[in-house]
Design a protein around this motif. Structure first.
Motif, PDB file in Angstrom:
ATOM      1  N   VAL A   1       0.888  -1.164   0.000  1.00 15.38           N
ATOM      2  CA  VAL A   1       0.000   0.000   0.000  1.00 15.38           C
ATOM      3  C   VAL A   1       0.923   1.210   0.000  1.00 15.38           C
ATOM      4  CG1 VAL A   1      -1.761   1.268   1.290  1.00 15.38           C
ATOM      5  CG2 VAL A   1      -1.789  -1.240   1.273  1.00 15.38           C
ATOM      6  N   ILE A   2       0.663   2.191  -0.845  1.00 14.73           N
ATOM      7  CA  ILE A   2       1.525   3.385  -0.887  1.00 14.73           C
ATOM      8  C   ILE A   2       1.462   4.062   0.491  1.00 14.73           C
ATOM      9  CG2 ILE A   2       1.933   5.608  -2.000  1.00 14.73           C
ATOM     10  CD1 ILE A   2       0.648   4.410  -4.535  1.00 14.73           C
ATOM     11  N   PRO A   3       2.632   4.295   1.100  1.00 14.36           N
ATOM     12  CA  PRO A   3       2.641   4.753   2.495  1.00 14.36           C
ATOM     13  C   PRO A   3       2.706   6.276   2.645  1.00 14.36           C
ATOM     14  CG  PRO A   3       4.861   4.249   1.810  1.00 14.36           C
ATOM     15  CD  PRO A   3       3.990   3.988   0.606  1.00 14.36           C
ATOM     16  N   ILE A   4       2.281   6.745   3.826  1.00 10.77           N
ATOM     17  CA  ILE A   4       2.744   8.039   4.333  1.00 10.77           C
ATOM     18  C   ILE A   4       3.581   7.747   5.575  1.00 10.77           C
ATOM     19  CG2 ILE A   4       2.131  10.257   5.352  1.00 10.77           C
ATOM     20  CD1 ILE A   4      -0.355  10.300   3.619  1.00 10.77           C
ATOM     21  N   SER A   5       2.944   7.067   6.569  1.00 12.09           N
ATOM     22  CA  SER A   5       3.634   6.853   7.836  1.00 12.09           C
ATOM     23  C   SER A   5       3.355   5.457   8.374  1.00 12.09           C
ATOM     24  CB  SER A   5       3.162   7.899   8.851  1.00 12.09           C
ATOM     25  OG  SER A   5       3.450   7.479  10.170  1.00 12.09           O
ATOM     26  N   GLU A   6       4.413   4.669   8.577  1.00 13.17           N
ATOM     27  CA  GLU A   6       4.218   3.313   9.113  1.00 13.17           C
ATOM     28  C   GLU A   6       3.570   3.343  10.485  1.00 13.17           C
ATOM     29  OE1 GLU A   6       8.739   2.840   9.333  1.00 13.17           O
ATOM     30  OE2 GLU A   6       8.111   1.728  11.105  1.00 13.17           O
ATOM     31  N   ARG A   7       3.751   4.456  11.231  1.00 12.87           N
ATOM     32  CA  ARG A   7       3.178   4.550  12.576  1.00 12.87           C
ATOM     33  C   ARG A   7       1.685   4.905  12.557  1.00 12.87           C
ATOM     34  NH1 ARG A   7       8.324   4.506  14.760  1.00 12.87           N
ATOM     35  NH2 ARG A   7       9.034   5.213  12.723  1.00 12.87           N
ATOM     36  N   GLN A   8       1.197   5.429  11.435  1.00 16.23           N
ATOM     37  CA  GLN A   8      -0.168   5.937  11.409  1.00 16.23           C
ATOM     38  C   GLN A   8      -1.071   5.332  10.334  1.00 16.23           C
ATOM     39  OE1 GLN A   8       1.192  10.371  12.977  1.00 16.23           O
ATOM     40  NE2 GLN A   8      -0.516  10.234  11.545  1.00 16.23           N
ATOM     41  N   ASP A   9      -0.487   4.832   9.246  1.00 18.70           N
ATOM     42  CA  ASP A   9      -1.315   4.362   8.121  1.00 18.70           C
ATOM     43  C   ASP A   9      -2.121   3.122   8.492  1.00 18.70           C
ATOM     44  OD1 ASP A   9       0.014   6.314   6.706  1.00 18.70           O
ATOM     45  OD2 ASP A   9       1.206   4.926   5.496  1.00 18.70           O
ATOM     46  N   THR A  10      -3.349   3.070   7.983  1.00 17.89           N
ATOM     47  CA  THR A  10      -4.189   1.896   8.186  1.00 17.89           C
ATOM     48  C   THR A  10      -5.216   1.826   7.057  1.00 17.89           C
ATOM     49  OG1 THR A  10      -5.627   0.770   9.805  1.00 17.89           O
ATOM     50  CG2 THR A  10      -5.716   3.160   9.784  1.00 17.89           C
ATOM     51  N   VAL A  11      -5.595   0.610   6.668  1.00 18.52           N
ATOM     52  CA  VAL A  11      -6.575   0.423   5.598  1.00 18.52           C
ATOM     53  C   VAL A  11      -7.918   0.088   6.246  1.00 18.52           C
ATOM     54  CG1 VAL A  11      -7.140  -0.885   3.509  1.00 18.52           C
ATOM     55  CG2 VAL A  11      -4.742  -0.505   4.124  1.00 18.52           C
ATOM     56  N   GLY A  12      -8.996   0.738   5.806  1.00 16.51           N
ATOM     57  CA  GLY A  12     -10.288   0.483   6.445  1.00 16.51           C
ATOM     58  C   GLY A  12     -11.448   0.578   5.466  1.00 16.51           C
ATOM     59  N   PRO A  13     -12.639   0.094   5.899  1.00 16.50           N
ATOM     60  CA  PRO A  13     -13.818   0.073   5.029  1.00 16.50           C
ATOM     61  C   PRO A  13     -14.673   1.332   5.121  1.00 16.50           C
ATOM     62  CG  PRO A  13     -14.280  -1.150   7.033  1.00 16.50           C
ATOM     63  CD  PRO A  13     -12.884  -0.619   7.178  1.00 16.50           C
ATOM     64  N   LEU A  14     -15.319   1.677   4.015  1.00 20.35           N
ATOM     65  CA  LEU A  14     -16.402   2.657   3.977  1.00 20.35           C
ATOM     66  C   LEU A  14     -17.622   1.921   3.463  1.00 20.35           C
ATOM     67  CD1 LEU A  14     -13.925   5.139   2.654  1.00 20.35           C
ATOM     68  CD2 LEU A  14     -15.564   5.927   4.379  1.00 20.35           C
ATOM     69  N   ALA A  15     -18.753   2.047   4.163  1.00 18.22           N
ATOM     70  CA  ALA A  15     -19.947   1.275   3.819  1.00 18.22           C
ATOM     71  C   ALA A  15     -21.184   2.076   4.204  1.00 18.22           C
ATOM     72  CB  ALA A  15     -19.933  -0.071   4.553  1.00 18.22           C
ATOM     73  N   ARG A  16     -22.360   1.568   3.804  1.00 14.64           N
ATOM     74  CA  ARG A  16     -23.583   2.327   4.103  1.00 14.64           C
ATOM     75  C   ARG A  16     -24.174   1.967   5.466  1.00 14.64           C
ATOM     76  NH1 ARG A  16     -23.991   1.601  -1.611  1.00 14.64           N
ATOM     77  NH2 ARG A  16     -25.174  -0.319  -1.359  1.00 14.64           N
ATOM     78  N   THR A  17     -23.764   0.810   6.003  1.00 17.84           N
ATOM     79  CA  THR A  17     -24.247   0.427   7.325  1.00 17.84           C
ATOM     80  C   THR A  17     -23.068  -0.095   8.147  1.00 17.84           C
ATOM     81  OG1 THR A  17     -24.654  -1.885   6.765  1.00 17.84           O
ATOM     82  CG2 THR A  17     -26.462  -0.338   6.328  1.00 17.84           C
ATOM     83  N   VAL A  18     -23.220  -0.061   9.452  1.00 16.75           N
ATOM     84  CA  VAL A  18     -22.178  -0.568  10.341  1.00 16.75           C
ATOM     85  C   VAL A  18     -21.945  -2.057  10.065  1.00 16.75           C
ATOM     86  CG1 VAL A  18     -21.581  -1.013  12.751  1.00 16.75           C
ATOM     87  CG2 VAL A  18     -22.674   1.158  12.123  1.00 16.75           C
ATOM     88  N   LYS A  19     -23.045  -2.797   9.872  1.00 15.98           N
ATOM     89  CA  LYS A  19     -22.942  -4.234   9.617  1.00 15.98           C
ATOM     90  C   LYS A  19     -22.121  -4.527   8.363  1.00 15.98           C
ATOM     91  CE  LYS A  19     -26.419  -7.848  10.144  1.00 15.98           C
ATOM     92  NZ  LYS A  19     -27.860  -8.136  10.073  1.00 15.98           N
ATOM     93  N   ASP A  20     -22.401  -3.786   7.283  1.00 12.42           N
ATOM     94  CA  ASP A  20     -21.657  -4.008   6.046  1.00 12.42           C
ATOM     95  C   ASP A  20     -20.179  -3.664   6.229  1.00 12.42           C
ATOM     96  OD1 ASP A  20     -24.076  -4.711   4.967  1.00 12.42           O
ATOM     97  OD2 ASP A  20     -24.178  -3.064   3.519  1.00 12.42           O
ATOM     98  N   ALA A  21     -19.913  -2.587   6.970  1.00  9.70           N
ATOM     99  CA  ALA A  21     -18.518  -2.195   7.214  1.00  9.70           C
ATOM    100  C   ALA A  21     -17.811  -3.277   8.032  1.00  9.70           C
ATOM    101  CB  ALA A  21     -18.459  -0.857   7.946  1.00  9.70           C
ATOM    102  N   ALA A  22     -18.525  -3.828   9.020  1.00  2.88           N
ATOM    103  CA  ALA A  22     -17.944  -4.878   9.867  1.00  2.88           C
ATOM    104  C   ALA A  22     -17.621  -6.114   9.039  1.00  2.88           C
ATOM    105  CB  ALA A  22     -18.917  -5.231  10.991  1.00  2.88           C
ATOM    106  N   MET A  23     -18.530  -6.473   8.133  1.00  2.00           N
ATOM    107  CA  MET A  23     -18.303  -7.669   7.306  1.00  2.00           C
ATOM    108  C   MET A  23     -17.125  -7.472   6.362  1.00  2.00           C
ATOM    109  SD  MET A  23     -22.208  -8.795   6.448  1.00  2.00           S
ATOM    110  CE  MET A  23     -21.937 -10.484   5.946  1.00  2.00           C
TER     111      MET A  23
END
Ligand SMILES: *[C@@H]1O[C@H](CO)[C@@H](O)[C@H](O)[C@H]1NC(C)=O
Ligand SMILES: *[C@@H]1O[C@H](CO)[C@@H](O)[C@H](O)[C@H]1NC(C)=O
Ligand SMILES: *[C@@H]1O[C@H](CO)[C@@H](O)[C@H](O)[C@H]1NC(C)=O
Ligand SMILES: *[C@@H]1O[C@H](CO)[C@@H](O)[C@H](O)[C@H]1NC(C)=O
Ligand SMILES: *[C@@H]1O[C@H](CO)[C@@H](O)[C@H](O)[C@H]1NC(C)=O
Length: 544
Positions: free
Chosen positions: A239-261
């Protein structure tokens, strides 16, 4: 009497249309076609299982084609998306289901490496034509779980780590992204396209990346749920980085359940990103779907750092008033509210340059490592200096109208994360998040979590790598004065533009935070109440 007739006829006509279009109505064979702007994973999987539609139908681009000249969310479509969908359909028909998301499409941010025909370029021409030597671990996991990577989303170029006078959602590769709630709406960023495409139902959900606000802020502005996972819960390999101490990959979804899945499908340890080895879970993650319980707030102690909310200023009044309503919902859901759970060092954090210096030092080292691992590097770019040189000399990068101000400062600083000065400076910075920030507030008040308007929720967790979830909260009311960004090309504040509320916890508390966010979301369902000025009209039955 006459009026009554017209009303009844109109109602009957509308009902008739709804049945014809299958909106909210059972069709022949018990098939239900959800409206794509709201479709959930459960609804889409039910349709796939019944054979009402298949993955080839779901890999639609008609909605993207219909509205993306206005919103600019997608940089490119995967040329293999349809053949991948066909393969997943074949597997389904043979009874092989790879997981609960089998056969659903997903878009991913242009920071996330794919070893296929698509670019991985941070929106920049400096990296167009470059090639990673393997899929990023998160992309590989999506594929293993049967998701179709439909394409790459637009973003603020270099995840908003280039310029001091550009616009959210702008990249050289992609032009600008806009939000759907007001003409020329600032989508915030940097995961702008991932958030807007999800909001518009161009896709069920998407991946973004966050260093300091890049999932949470576009989630906030575009009426979607965003999870910023603990740094180390999701792999950053390729993944193209900015900061190893701060970078993280995460979901965007329309519901909490979908994001969790979706989170469940790509989180987990990876020997190629040693921050993930700090995870307490080993091979088996918590069940984030099972965490979605209406009782998620029952018995929890939730703190409110009032001194942070003050930073919203007078223009934040609509947000603070919606926030107060949320506090009473959370309290009625069984939580104990602890007011004035302040972040004691917040004002010193606000005035400090140290957090920016940590990011700068990490970027210098981390981007050089990323570049050295590329299999193909057509412009032979090896360092930040060379990225800047390319950018300043490529007309497509719109320099100097969009400057390279952040890089200029990073280079002038002359520090990287192996410099002797770095470690003490980093330790000082941690204080703003630990004892002087979130962790101090949690432990002094024996809290399970802290809540904040999302606009002020991302900066402290960024420093210490802790998780946050944003959920839709409300929108600016009629009469809100229209306000532009500093460049004058995007509307930052206007009637109808959404905002969210965030749940913050200690590292690895995603399971608890998901429960709380779900319990709040199900009691409020704000997302369905807000109105876009333009939507895609094509529905599933039109593309089949
Ligand atoms: C959006 O992003 C910018 C940074 O680009 C930030 O300063 C701003 O506060 C954010 N919020 C809004 C309301 O646009
Ligand atoms: C991760 O690996 C790098 C070298 O690849 C090393 O410098 C660093 O100390 C390691 N970090 C952890 C947490 O093991
Ligand atoms: C917390 O912050 C608020 C707002 O600045 C202030 O009024 C209050 O006195 C503070 N409380 C504590 C316990 O520090
Ligand atoms: C980091 O700085 C050191 C000197 O402190 C230098 O030797 C090294 O080449 C630098 N690395 C990068 C990637 O800039
Ligand atoms: C952006 O900054 C550069 C100088 O760094 C300046 O030349 C340019 O005019 C600025 N653009 C805008 C739109 O303010």
């Amino acid at each position: 009497m006459f009026r009554w007739h017209v009303w009844v006829l109109a109602a009957l006509f509308h009902l008739h249309l709804s049945i014809l279009r299958g909106v909210g109505a059972d069709k022949v064979g018990g098939c239900r076609f959800p409206r794509l702007v709201e479709a959930t994973v459960d609804q889409l999987q039910a349709g796939l299982q019944k054979g009402c539609f298949d993955s080839v139908d779901l890999a639609y681009v008609a909605r993207i084609d219909q509205v993306d000249s206005v919103f600019g969310t997608v940089l490119e479509i995967n040329p293999h998306a349809l053949s991948i969908a066909r393969q997943l359909d074949r597997e389904r028909h043979q009874g092989r289901i790879r997981g609960p998301l089998h056969g659903l499409p997903v878009l991913i941010k242009d920071m996330i490496g794919t070893n296929d025909e698509m670019e991985t370029a941070a929106g920049s021409w400096a990296l167009v034509g470059s090639k990673v030597s393997a899929d990023s671990t998160v992309a590989a996991k999506l594929r293993e779980n049967g998701l179709i990577i439909l394409g790459k989303t637009s973003l603020s170029e270099w995840a908003n780590f280039r310029s001091l006078n550009s616009s959210n959602g702008w990249s050289g590769r992609g032009d600008n992204t806009y939000g759907a709630y007001y003409p020329d709406q600032d989508p915030n960023g940097s995961s702008s396209g991932s958030a807007v495409a999800t909001d518009l139902g161009l896709i069920p959900f998407a991946l973004g990346t966050e260093t300091a606000g890049s999932i949470l802020l576009p989630g906030d502005r575009n009426n979607v749920v965003g999870i910023k996972p603990t740094v180390g819960l999701t792999s950053r390999h390729m993944v193209i980085p900015i900061s190893e101490r701060q970078d993280t990959v995460g979901p965007l979804a329309r519901t909490v359940k979908d994001a969790a899945m979706l989170l469940q499908a790509f989180a987990g340890q990876d020997p190629k990103d040693n921050y993930t080895l700090a995870s307490p879970y080993g091979e088996s993650l918590p069940d984030y779907l099972a965490a979605c319980k209406l009782s998620g707030l029952q018995g929890k102690r939730i703190g409110i750092p009032r001194n942070v909310i003050e930073y919203l200023g007078p223009a934040g009044a609509p947000i603070t008033s919606a926030f107060e309503t949320a506090v009473s919902v959370i309290s009625r859901a069984g939580a104990t509210i602890v007011d004035n759970a302040n972040f004691t060092a917040y004002s010193s954090f606000y005035d400090s340059l140290n957090p920016a210096i940590v990011e700068a030092a990490d970027f210098t080292t981390n981007i050089a490592t990323y570049l050295s691992n590329l299999e193909r590097n057509p412009n032979n770019i090896r360092s930040l200096e060379e990225i800047r040189f390319f950018t300043q000399h490529s007309p497509l990068e719109e320099y100097p109208s969009r400057d390279t101000g952040i890089w200029d400062q990073v280079i002038a600083l002359g520090l990287n994360n192996t410099s002797p000065a770095f470690w003490p400076l980093y330790q000082e910075t941690l204080y703003f998040g630990e004892e002087g920030g979130l962790l101090g507030a949690l432990s002094r008040n024996k809290l399970d979590a802290v809540i904040l308007p999302t606009l002020v929720a991302s900066d402290i967790p960024a420093i210490i790598g802790t998780p946050v979830i944003t959920v839709p909260l409300g929108a600016y009311p009629d009469g809100t004065p229209v306000e532009y960004n500093s460049r004058g090309d995007l509307v930052q504040r206007a009637p109808g533009i959404p905002f969210g509320i965030s749940f913050l916890g200690p590292k690895w508390s995603e399971e608890q935070l998901i429960g709380m966010a779900y319990a709040f979301e199900q009691r409020t369902l704000v997302r369905n109440k807000l109105r876009r000025y333009l939507e895609a009209r094509t529905e599933l039955e039109d593309v089949m």
